[in-house]
Write an enzyme that holds these catalytic residues in place. Structure first.
Site, PDB file in Angstrom:
ATOM      1  N   SER A 194       0.802  -1.225   0.000  1.00 26.61           N
ATOM      2  CA  SER A 194       0.000   0.000   0.000  1.00 26.61           C
ATOM      3  C   SER A 194       0.831   1.269   0.000  1.00 26.61           C
ATOM      4  O   SER A 194       0.364   2.304  -0.457  1.00 26.61           O
ATOM      5  CB  SER A 194      -0.953   0.002   1.188  1.00 26.61           C
ATOM      6  OG  SER A 194      -0.238  -0.193   2.390  1.00 26.61           O
ATOM      7  N   HIS A 222      -5.364  -3.074  -2.988  1.00 25.60           N
ATOM      8  CA  HIS A 222      -5.007  -2.079  -4.009  1.00 25.60           C
ATOM      9  C   HIS A 222      -4.919  -2.657  -5.417  1.00 25.60           C
ATOM     10  O   HIS A 222      -4.550  -1.943  -6.351  1.00 25.60           O
ATOM     11  CB  HIS A 222      -3.696  -1.392  -3.617  1.00 25.60           C
ATOM     12  CG  HIS A 222      -3.803  -0.722  -2.286  1.00 25.60           C
ATOM     13  ND1 HIS A 222      -4.397   0.507  -2.123  1.00 25.60           N
ATOM     14  CD2 HIS A 222      -3.464  -1.141  -1.046  1.00 25.60           C
ATOM     15  CE1 HIS A 222      -4.384   0.828  -0.836  1.00 25.60           C
ATOM     16  NE2 HIS A 222      -3.829  -0.149  -0.158  1.00 25.60           N
ATOM     17  N   LYS A 253     -12.019   1.160  -1.946  1.00 26.76           N
ATOM     18  CA  LYS A 253     -10.954   1.836  -2.700  1.00 26.76           C
ATOM     19  C   LYS A 253     -11.406   1.911  -4.161  1.00 26.76           C
ATOM     20  O   LYS A 253     -12.270   2.711  -4.473  1.00 26.76           O
ATOM     21  CB  LYS A 253      -9.627   1.121  -2.464  1.00 26.76           C
ATOM     22  CG  LYS A 253      -9.284   1.085  -0.947  1.00 26.76           C
ATOM     23  CD  LYS A 253      -7.932   0.510  -0.673  1.00 26.76           C
ATOM     24  CE  LYS A 253      -7.708   0.166   0.791  1.00 26.76           C
ATOM     25  NZ  LYS A 253      -7.987   1.163   1.787  1.00 26.76           N
TER      26      LYS A 253
HETATM   27  C1  LIG Z   1      -3.332  -3.201   2.097  1.00 24.72           C
HETATM   28  C2  LIG Z   1      -4.534  -2.760   2.859  1.00 24.72           C
HETATM   29  N1  LIG Z   1      -5.288  -3.693   3.459  1.00 24.72           N
HETATM   30  C3  LIG Z   1      -6.379  -3.372   4.162  1.00 24.72           C
HETATM   31  C4  LIG Z   1      -6.778  -2.068   4.297  1.00 24.72           C
HETATM   32  C5  LIG Z   1      -7.987  -1.758   5.103  1.00 24.72           C
HETATM   33  O1  LIG Z   1      -9.095  -1.638   4.291  1.00 24.72           O
HETATM   34  P1  LIG Z   1     -10.365  -0.809   4.774  1.00 24.72           P
HETATM   35  O2  LIG Z   1     -10.034   0.622   4.525  1.00 24.72           O
HETATM   36  O3  LIG Z   1     -11.484  -1.320   3.960  1.00 24.72           O
HETATM   37  O4  LIG Z   1     -10.506  -1.098   6.235  1.00 24.72           O
HETATM   38  C6  LIG Z   1      -6.058  -1.069   3.679  1.00 24.72           C
HETATM   39  C7  LIG Z   1      -6.512   0.330   3.800  1.00 24.72           C
HETATM   40  O5  LIG Z   1      -5.841   1.282   3.881  1.00 24.72           O
HETATM   41  C8  LIG Z   1      -4.890  -1.411   2.952  1.00 24.72           C
HETATM   42  O6  LIG Z   1      -4.140  -0.479   2.376  1.00 24.72           O
END
Ligand SMILES: Cc1ncc(COP(=O)(O)O)c(C=O)c1O
Length: 418
Positions: A194, A222, A253
């Site tokens: 991320s 992502h 997202k």
């Molecule tokens: C790699 C990754 N996994 C999980 C999440 C969490 O997702 P959510 O925003 O739906 O809680 C994020 C969010 O920033 C992320 O970047």
């Protein structure tokens, strides 16, 4: 006592340029968004929203305010009301939730035989739920060093043993798996990191899983919607296929709404329904959100989704073509170079190193060029690797990218020579 402690912690954060503050949006999520300026993020600060060109959201396909998806949300609310009223297992599981799970299961069955899908309220909850439900006391979790905080927290809460392996280091993971005699081995990784934009070597990880009788848990937050011809994320992009794949996607997202899902072999999904605490002990998301997501999936897999992914790829190419020569010039001038991460995805971080420099650069872009890019600092990224996390969207035009490159060129020119 408590307040003194917290005051000292706050002063330390200030000293290290690590204070985090929220910004107030005065218009819907978009690449052109009215946002209250930095000064108003502090309590009591004046609040005059400015239109900013934003490179800071995860709305990669520009769907968060798409009229068709907004209309599906509104129709869903008219038909199903505002809330679900209870958890899925009590009385909150509604027809749109089931339709969405079935649709997602159809999407992933080519990659995971006998796949079912299960909705969670967020990616954070999906990750914590999966790792705690599967990470039993006789399991070992093999976790990538750069995993997202939600996977780290899930591993901390699980009763399993935890081993971390170095970033994208397949050989180190191979050795760790070979040396482990746990009856259950689970490899856990982000698909697209991320804060870096790099893609994990998932084909090789899956091969390790097959060879060492392990399972591969992939968080495709992502990649979902963005990668693959129909936007099905890394399984489609890399042609993965295995019953050992446990695939997690987020829906807030690229899909533009909120929530998350797990797609996995039906036996695993049934186990999650019965044991994942972040699934069981929380109110189901509004059915209206599921209705909006059904519209979003249709758009993502169809021709509009393909056009949006194409536009996004164009912007990625343009940004890299603009920044790479700029960064090369810095090296030629003998200056400590900023680094553009090696990424083909919508996440294009510019690593500057120092926390205060990243923060100052983000402020300079906003105040002098009306451009918003978030400064990401530890502990979100490792010490000494503070960065501007530039994210691109299908909504950006060529001129938007040119504007960003020009503003960064100006900022680079203003840096003192060593
Ligand atoms: C790699 C990754 N996994 C999980 C999440 C969490 O997702 P959510 O925003 O739906 O809680 C994020 C969010 O920033 C992320 O970047």
């Amino acid at each position: 006592m408590l307040l003194d402690l917290l005051d000292r912690a706050a002063a330390e954060r200030e000293r290290q340029a690590l204070v985090r503050s929220r910004r107030l949006a005065h218009s819907p999520c978009s690449v052109r968004q009215a946002v209250a300026p930095v000064s108003s993020a502090t309590p009591g600060g004046a609040c005059h929203p400015q239109p900013l060109l934003s490179f800071s959201s995860n709305d990669y396909l520009g769907l968060a305010n798409h009229p068709g998806i907004v209309a599906a949300f509104a129709e869903g609310a008219m038909r199903w009301g505002a809330g679900s009223g209870a958890s899925h297992l009590v009385s909150g599981h509604a027809l749109p939730h089931r339709q969405l799970e079935q649709r997602l299961a159809d999407w992933y069955r080519p990659y995971i035989p006998r796949a079912r899908a299960l909705l969670f309220c967020s990616g954070y909850m999906a990750n914590v739920g999966v790792l705690t439900a599967l990470g039993s006391a006789d399991a070992t979790l093999f976790c990538e060093t750069l995993n997202h905080a939600s996977l780290i927290d899930g591993a901390r809460l699980a009763r399993a043993a935890v081993q971390r392996y170095p970033h994208r280091d397949v050989a180190a993971l191979d050795a760790a798996l070979a040396a482990c005699n746990s009856p259950l081995k689970l490899i856990v990784t982000d698909a697209v990191f991320s804060m870096d934009g790099a893609i994990a070597p998932l084909g090789e990880l899956l091969e390790l899983a097959e060879r060492h009788d392990a399972w591969l848990i992939v968080d495709d937050a992502h990649g979902f919607g963005v990668l693959g011809r129909q936007g099905r994320g890394v399984p489609e992009h890399l042609g993965l296929a295995s019953r050992r794949l446990i695939h997690i996607g987020t829906l807030g997202k690229a899909a533009g709404v909120s929530g998350a899902f797990v797609a996995a072999h039906e036996t695993i999904v049934e186990h999650l329904i019965n044991t994942a605490r972040t699934y069981i002990f929380t109110t189901a998301s509004p059915p209206a959100a599921a209705n909006a997501l059904l519209a979003s999936l249709e758009l993502i897999e169809g021709s509009e989704g393909q056009q949006r992914r194409h536009a996004l790829q164009q912007r990625v190419g343009e940004l890299r073509a603009g920044l790479v020569p700029l960064l090369a010039r810095q090296v030629a001038d003998g200056r400590q170079a900023w680094q553009l991460a090696d990424s083909i995805t919508a996440i294009q971080p510019l690593i500057v190193g120092d926390n205060a420099v990243a923060l100052a650069l983000s402020r300079q872009l906003e105040e002098q060029a009306g451009i918003r890019v978030g400064a990401i600092r530890p502990p979100t990224v490792p010490e000494g690797t503070a960065r501007l996390r530039i994210t691109l969207s299908a909504e950006h035009g060529q001129d938007d990218v040119r504007q960003l490159v020009a503003a960064l060129r100006k900022a680079a020119a203003g840096r003192a020579a060593p």
